[in-house]
Motif scaffolding. Structure first.
Motif, PDB file in Angstrom:
ATOM      1  N   SER A   1       0.787  -1.232   0.000  1.00 31.42           N
ATOM      2  CA  SER A   1       0.000   0.000   0.000  1.00 31.42           C
ATOM      3  C   SER A   1       0.819   1.282   0.000  1.00 31.42           C
ATOM      4  O   SER A   1       0.344   2.317  -0.457  1.00 31.42           O
ATOM      5  CB  SER A   1      -0.941   0.016   1.211  1.00 31.42           C
ATOM      6  OG  SER A   1      -1.832  -1.066   1.128  1.00 31.42           O
ATOM      7  N   PHE A   2       2.017   1.213   0.504  1.00 27.61           N
ATOM      8  CA  PHE A   2       2.848   2.414   0.563  1.00 27.61           C
ATOM      9  C   PHE A   2       4.108   2.273  -0.276  1.00 27.61           C
ATOM     10  O   PHE A   2       5.083   2.982  -0.063  1.00 27.61           O
ATOM     11  CB  PHE A   2       3.189   2.753   2.020  1.00 27.61           C
ATOM     12  CG  PHE A   2       2.008   3.277   2.771  1.00 27.61           C
ATOM     13  CD1 PHE A   2       1.722   4.635   2.788  1.00 27.61           C
ATOM     14  CD2 PHE A   2       1.142   2.421   3.424  1.00 27.61           C
ATOM     15  CE1 PHE A   2       0.612   5.126   3.461  1.00 27.61           C
ATOM     16  CE2 PHE A   2       0.024   2.896   4.103  1.00 27.61           C
ATOM     17  CZ  PHE A   2      -0.239   4.258   4.113  1.00 27.61           C
TER      18      PHE A   2
ATOM     19  N   GLY B   1      11.844   0.496   1.742  1.00 28.43           N
ATOM     20  CA  GLY B   1      12.910   1.488   1.620  1.00 28.43           C
ATOM     21  C   GLY B   1      12.562   2.692   0.762  1.00 28.43           C
ATOM     22  O   GLY B   1      13.384   3.581   0.592  1.00 28.43           O
ATOM     23  N   SER B   2      11.346   2.748   0.224  1.00 26.59           N
ATOM     24  CA  SER B   2      10.925   3.890  -0.608  1.00 26.59           C
ATOM     25  C   SER B   2      10.388   5.003   0.289  1.00 26.59           C
ATOM     26  O   SER B   2       9.208   5.363   0.246  1.00 26.59           O
ATOM     27  CB  SER B   2       9.847   3.445  -1.603  1.00 26.59           C
ATOM     28  OG  SER B   2      10.314   2.428  -2.434  1.00 26.59           O
TER      29      SER B   2
ATOM     30  N   ARG C   1       6.273   8.522   2.445  1.00 27.65           N
ATOM     31  CA  ARG C   1       5.923   9.790   3.116  1.00 27.65           C
ATOM     32  C   ARG C   1       4.882  10.554   2.287  1.00 27.65           C
ATOM     33  O   ARG C   1       3.911  11.088   2.824  1.00 27.65           O
ATOM     34  CB  ARG C   1       7.169  10.642   3.325  1.00 27.65           C
ATOM     35  CG  ARG C   1       6.876  11.960   4.045  1.00 27.65           C
ATOM     36  CD  ARG C   1       8.130  12.783   4.306  1.00 27.65           C
ATOM     37  NE  ARG C   1       8.953  12.107   5.294  1.00 27.65           N
ATOM     38  CZ  ARG C   1      10.210  11.664   5.075  1.00 27.65           C
ATOM     39  NH1 ARG C   1      10.768  11.826   3.897  1.00 27.65           N
ATOM     40  NH2 ARG C   1      10.888  11.070   6.027  1.00 27.65           N
ATOM     41  N   GLN C   2       5.065  10.587   0.971  1.00 31.41           N
ATOM     42  CA  GLN C   2       4.133  11.319   0.110  1.00 31.41           C
ATOM     43  C   GLN C   2       2.745  10.687   0.134  1.00 31.41           C
ATOM     44  O   GLN C   2       1.739  11.392   0.219  1.00 31.41           O
ATOM     45  CB  GLN C   2       4.652  11.376  -1.328  1.00 31.41           C
ATOM     46  CG  GLN C   2       3.795  12.243  -2.232  1.00 31.41           C
ATOM     47  CD  GLN C   2       3.713  13.675  -1.741  1.00 31.41           C
ATOM     48  OE1 GLN C   2       4.725  14.322  -1.530  1.00 31.41           O
ATOM     49  NE2 GLN C   2       2.499  14.180  -1.550  1.00 31.41           N
ATOM     50  N   ILE C   3       2.670   9.365   0.084  1.00 31.70           N
ATOM     51  CA  ILE C   3       1.374   8.683   0.139  1.00 31.70           C
ATOM     52  C   ILE C   3       0.685   8.959   1.475  1.00 31.70           C
ATOM     53  O   ILE C   3      -0.523   9.226   1.521  1.00 31.70           O
ATOM     54  CB  ILE C   3       1.533   7.176  -0.120  1.00 31.70           C
ATOM     55  CG1 ILE C   3       1.976   6.946  -1.573  1.00 31.70           C
ATOM     56  CG2 ILE C   3       0.231   6.428   0.182  1.00 31.70           C
ATOM     57  CD1 ILE C   3       2.412   5.525  -1.868  1.00 31.70           C
ATOM     58  N   LEU C   4       1.425   8.918   2.550  1.00 30.59           N
ATOM     59  CA  LEU C   4       0.858   9.212   3.865  1.00 30.59           C
ATOM     60  C   LEU C   4       0.353  10.653   3.930  1.00 30.59           C
ATOM     61  O   LEU C   4      -0.750  10.922   4.423  1.00 30.59           O
ATOM     62  CB  LEU C   4       1.886   8.949   4.964  1.00 30.59           C
ATOM     63  CG  LEU C   4       1.397   9.145   6.387  1.00 30.59           C
ATOM     64  CD1 LEU C   4       0.196   8.259   6.688  1.00 30.59           C
ATOM     65  CD2 LEU C   4       2.509   8.864   7.370  1.00 30.59           C
TER      66      LEU C   4
END
Length: 79
Positions: free
Chosen positions: A41-42, A46-47, A52-55
């Motif tokens: 989902s995210f 290690g990405s 962070r952007q998806i969150l």
């Protein structure tokens, strides 16, 4: 559905969905659709920047998204 119970208490939510047709049927309060494999989902391990952007997108959508809406995020899975 847990998301509905949380919303009933006045807390806005946003879910991540990989199956938008199922999400439509259960009428989730707000969902972001990602074309990622199930369980990712995210993004990949290690990405950090993508995760962070998806969150951040999810938090923003919880605040501004319309009820029962599904929005597709522009990110694509890279093999």
């Amino acid at each position: 559905m847990i998301q509905r119970a949380i919303e009933a208490e006045g807390i806005r939510t946003a879910a991540i969905s990989h199956l938008p047709k199922v999400t439509e049927k259960v009428r989730a309060p707000r969902s972001l659709y990602l074309r990622f494999p199930l369980g990712r989902s995210f993004g990949g391990a290690g990405s950090i920047d993508l995760q962070r952007q998806i969150l951040q997108d999810a938090v923003q959508f919880a605040v501004t998204g319309e009820p029962e809406s599904i929005v597709e995020l522009p990110y694509r899975w890279k093999r």
